[in-house]
Scaffold this motif. Structure first.
Motif, mmCIF file in Angstrom:
data_model
loop_
_atom_site.group_PDB
_atom_site.id
_atom_site.type_symbol
_atom_site.label_atom_id
_atom_site.label_comp_id
_atom_site.label_asym_id
_atom_site.label_seq_id
_atom_site.Cartn_x
_atom_site.Cartn_y
_atom_site.Cartn_z
ATOM 1 N N LEU A 136 19.457 51.090 45.241
ATOM 2 C CA LEU A 136 18.574 52.213 44.925
ATOM 3 C C LEU A 136 17.593 51.784 43.845
ATOM 4 O O LEU A 136 17.988 51.214 42.830
ATOM 5 C CB LEU A 136 19.370 53.427 44.438
ATOM 6 N N SER A 137 16.318 52.073 44.081
ATOM 7 C CA SER A 137 15.280 51.748 43.104
ATOM 8 C C SER A 137 15.302 52.777 41.977
ATOM 9 O O SER A 137 16.007 53.785 42.034
ATOM 10 C CB SER A 137 13.913 51.765 43.780
ATOM 11 N N MET A 138 14.486 52.533 40.956
ATOM 12 C CA MET A 138 14.375 53.500 39.857
ATOM 13 C C MET A 138 13.898 54.853 40.380
ATOM 14 O O MET A 138 14.379 55.899 39.935
ATOM 15 C CB MET A 138 13.433 52.983 38.781
ATOM 16 N N ALA A 139 12.959 54.851 41.312
ATOM 17 C CA ALA A 139 12.467 56.108 41.881
ATOM 18 C C ALA A 139 13.588 56.837 42.622
ATOM 19 O O ALA A 139 13.717 58.060 42.528
ATOM 20 C CB ALA A 139 11.291 55.840 42.814
ATOM 21 N N SER A 140 14.411 56.083 43.346
ATOM 22 C CA SER A 140 15.534 56.684 44.065
ATOM 23 C C SER A 140 16.549 57.271 43.093
ATOM 24 O O SER A 140 17.062 58.381 43.300
ATOM 25 C CB SER A 140 16.219 55.648 44.959
ATOM 26 N N TRP A 141 16.861 56.534 42.039
ATOM 27 C CA TRP A 141 17.786 57.043 41.023
ATOM 28 C C TRP A 141 17.223 58.293 40.372
ATOM 29 O O TRP A 141 17.969 59.247 40.088
ATOM 30 C CB TRP A 141 18.106 55.976 39.971
ATOM 31 N N ASN A 142 15.924 58.310 40.109
ATOM 32 C CA ASN A 142 15.316 59.506 39.539
ATOM 33 C C ASN A 142 15.518 60.694 40.470
ATOM 34 O O ASN A 142 15.855 61.784 40.015
ATOM 35 C CB ASN A 142 13.825 59.290 39.272
ATOM 36 N N ALA A 143 15.319 60.498 41.768
ATOM 37 C CA ALA A 143 15.489 61.588 42.724
ATOM 38 C C ALA A 143 16.931 62.100 42.719
ATOM 39 O O ALA A 143 17.171 63.304 42.626
ATOM 40 C CB ALA A 143 15.081 61.123 44.125
ATOM 41 N N VAL A 144 17.881 61.195 42.792
ATOM 42 C CA VAL A 144 19.299 61.586 42.838
ATOM 43 C C VAL A 144 19.701 62.330 41.562
ATOM 44 O O VAL A 144 20.288 63.417 41.611
ATOM 45 C CB VAL A 144 20.192 60.334 43.047
ATOM 46 N N ILE A 145 19.406 61.742 40.420
ATOM 47 C CA ILE A 145 19.802 62.344 39.144
ATOM 48 C C ILE A 145 19.069 63.666 38.916
ATOM 49 O O ILE A 145 19.661 64.646 38.444
ATOM 50 C CB ILE A 145 19.578 61.353 37.986
ATOM 51 N N SER A 146 17.810 63.720 39.286
ATOM 52 C CA SER A 146 17.037 64.946 39.079
ATOM 53 C C SER A 146 17.528 66.090 39.963
ATOM 54 O O SER A 146 17.509 67.255 39.550
ATOM 55 C CB SER A 146 15.552 64.687 39.316
ATOM 56 N N PHE A 147 17.984 65.790 41.180
ATOM 57 C CA PHE A 147 18.593 66.835 42.005
ATOM 58 C C PHE A 147 19.846 67.370 41.308
ATOM 59 O O PHE A 147 20.104 68.573 41.304
ATOM 60 C CB PHE A 147 18.933 66.321 43.407
ATOM 61 N N GLY A 148 20.622 66.475 40.704
ATOM 62 C CA GLY A 148 21.790 66.905 39.938
ATOM 63 C C GLY A 148 21.403 67.768 38.748
ATOM 64 O O GLY A 148 22.065 68.774 38.452
ATOM 65 N N LEU A 149 20.330 67.395 38.063
ATOM 66 C CA LEU A 149 19.856 68.196 36.927
ATOM 67 C C LEU A 149 19.388 69.571 37.387
ATOM 68 O O LEU A 149 19.628 70.575 36.709
ATOM 69 C CB LEU A 149 18.730 67.465 36.189
ATOM 70 N N ALA A 150 18.754 69.638 38.538
ATOM 71 C CA ALA A 150 18.338 70.939 39.081
ATOM 72 C C ALA A 150 19.563 71.817 39.331
ATOM 73 O O ALA A 150 19.525 73.029 39.054
ATOM 74 C CB ALA A 150 17.540 70.749 40.368
ATOM 75 N N CYS A 151 20.634 71.220 39.812
ATOM 76 C CA CYS A 151 21.876 71.974 40.022
ATOM 77 C C CYS A 151 22.421 72.516 38.699
ATOM 78 O O CYS A 151 22.911 73.646 38.646
ATOM 79 C CB CYS A 151 22.923 71.109 40.713
ATOM 80 N N LEU A 152 22.325 71.713 37.633
ATOM 81 C CA LEU A 152 22.759 72.192 36.313
ATOM 82 C C LEU A 152 21.916 73.382 35.854
ATOM 83 O O LEU A 152 22.451 74.370 35.318
ATOM 84 C CB LEU A 152 22.675 71.068 35.282
ATOM 85 N N TRP A 153 20.618 73.292 36.047
ATOM 86 C CA TRP A 153 19.734 74.394 35.655
ATOM 87 C C TRP A 153 20.087 75.668 36.429
ATOM 88 O O TRP A 153 20.132 76.765 35.858
ATOM 89 C CB TRP A 153 18.267 74.039 35.920
ATOM 90 N N ILE A 154 20.312 75.536 37.726
ATOM 91 C CA ILE A 154 20.635 76.698 38.553
ATOM 92 C C ILE A 154 21.997 77.264 38.158
ATOM 93 O O ILE A 154 22.166 78.485 38.065
ATOM 94 C CB ILE A 154 20.572 76.324 40.049
ATOM 95 N N ALA A 155 22.955 76.386 37.894
ATOM 96 C CA ALA A 155 24.275 76.851 37.442
ATOM 97 C C ALA A 155 24.141 77.612 36.118
ATOM 98 O O ALA A 155 24.802 78.640 35.921
ATOM 99 C CB ALA A 155 25.222 75.680 37.290
ATOM 100 N N ALA A 156 23.307 77.129 35.215
ATOM 101 C CA ALA A 156 23.085 77.829 33.944
ATOM 102 C C ALA A 156 22.475 79.206 34.183
ATOM 103 O O ALA A 156 22.849 80.191 33.538
ATOM 104 C CB ALA A 156 22.195 76.986 33.032
ATOM 105 N N ALA A 157 21.525 79.287 35.114
ATOM 106 C CA ALA A 157 20.882 80.567 35.402
ATOM 107 C C ALA A 157 21.867 81.560 36.015
ATOM 108 O O ALA A 157 21.773 82.769 35.765
ATOM 109 C CB ALA A 157 19.696 80.347 36.343
ATOM 110 N N ARG A 158 22.796 81.074 36.789
ATOM 111 C CA ARG A 158 23.750 81.948 37.468
ATOM 112 C C ARG A 158 24.987 82.245 36.624
ATOM 113 O O ARG A 158 25.785 83.092 36.992
ATOM 114 C CB ARG A 158 24.140 81.332 38.796
ATOM 115 N N CYS A 159 25.115 81.534 35.508
ATOM 116 C CA CYS A 159 26.260 81.720 34.628
ATOM 117 C C CYS A 159 26.210 83.114 33.988
ATOM 118 O O CYS A 159 25.168 83.537 33.510
ATOM 119 C CB CYS A 159 26.255 80.624 33.554
ATOM 120 N N LYS A 160 27.330 83.764 33.933
ATOM 121 C CA LYS A 160 27.366 85.150 33.439
ATOM 122 C C LYS A 160 27.786 85.267 31.984
ATOM 123 O O LYS A 160 28.166 86.325 31.539
ATOM 124 C CB LYS A 160 28.328 85.983 34.318
ATOM 125 N N ASP A 161 27.775 84.203 31.194
ATOM 126 C CA ASP A 161 28.157 84.399 29.801
ATOM 127 C C ASP A 161 27.065 84.614 28.857
ATOM 128 O O ASP A 161 26.109 84.800 28.662
ATOM 129 C CB ASP A 161 28.919 83.349 29.143
#
Length: 152
Positions: free
Chosen positions: A127-152
């Motif tokens: 995986l190139s740097m661009a590919s790693w950026n895509a993979v990790i950034s999709f994971g970061l998007a999931c963290l952001w969405i989880a934070a938005a949906r968190c009820k605390d």
């Protein structure tokens, strides 16, 4: 829990930026134009994360997710260019000429590092740097969405 997720997503984008700058300045791998494009949403995500820690609500969290998805999309596009799946921008290694004389232009061209968007300067596990950026950034998007949906 929400605060922890915001911190993780913000720190993730900050780490991606530090990694990119490390490759550029320590590893001496100058970025191409599309590499720069991938950095801007990470910088925005860090700013959004800081604001989200200070302000209530979920709008900023979804904006952070959008920033992460944008850089992931650019990374995916860049990966496709590197693999030859599609053509990249024709301006990937050029810039505005301005009012330069032919001699000044030639000097600028000869002094600039040639960085092409369709070449892979570094890879890990195929995986190139661009590919790693895509993979990790999709994971970061999931963290952001989880934070938005968190009820605390």
């Amino acid at each position: 829990m929400r605060r922890l997720l915001i911190l993780a997503a913000t720190a993730g984008s900050a780490a991606m930026m530090l990694g990119a700058l490390g490759f550029q300045y320590i590893g001496e791998l100058p970025p191409c134009k599309m590499c720069y494009w991938q950095r801007y949403p990470h910088v925005a995500a860090v700013g959004i994360g800081i604001l989200a820690l200070l302000l209530p609500g979920t709008a900023l969290l979804y904006l952070g997710a959008l920033a992460a998805l944008i850089t992931a999309g650019i990374g995916l596009y860049h990966s496709g260019v590197e693999q030859g799946y599609w053509e990249g921008p024709t301006t990937c290694t050029s810039g505005p000429i301005g009012d330069l004389t032919p001699e000044q232009l030639m000097e600028q061209i000869m002094g600039a590092p040639l960085v092409r968007c369709d070449e892979i300067p570094w890879e890990l596990f195929s995986l190139s740097m661009a590919s790693w950026n895509a993979v990790i950034s999709f994971g970061l998007a999931c963290l952001w969405i989880a934070a938005a949906r968190c009820k605390d």
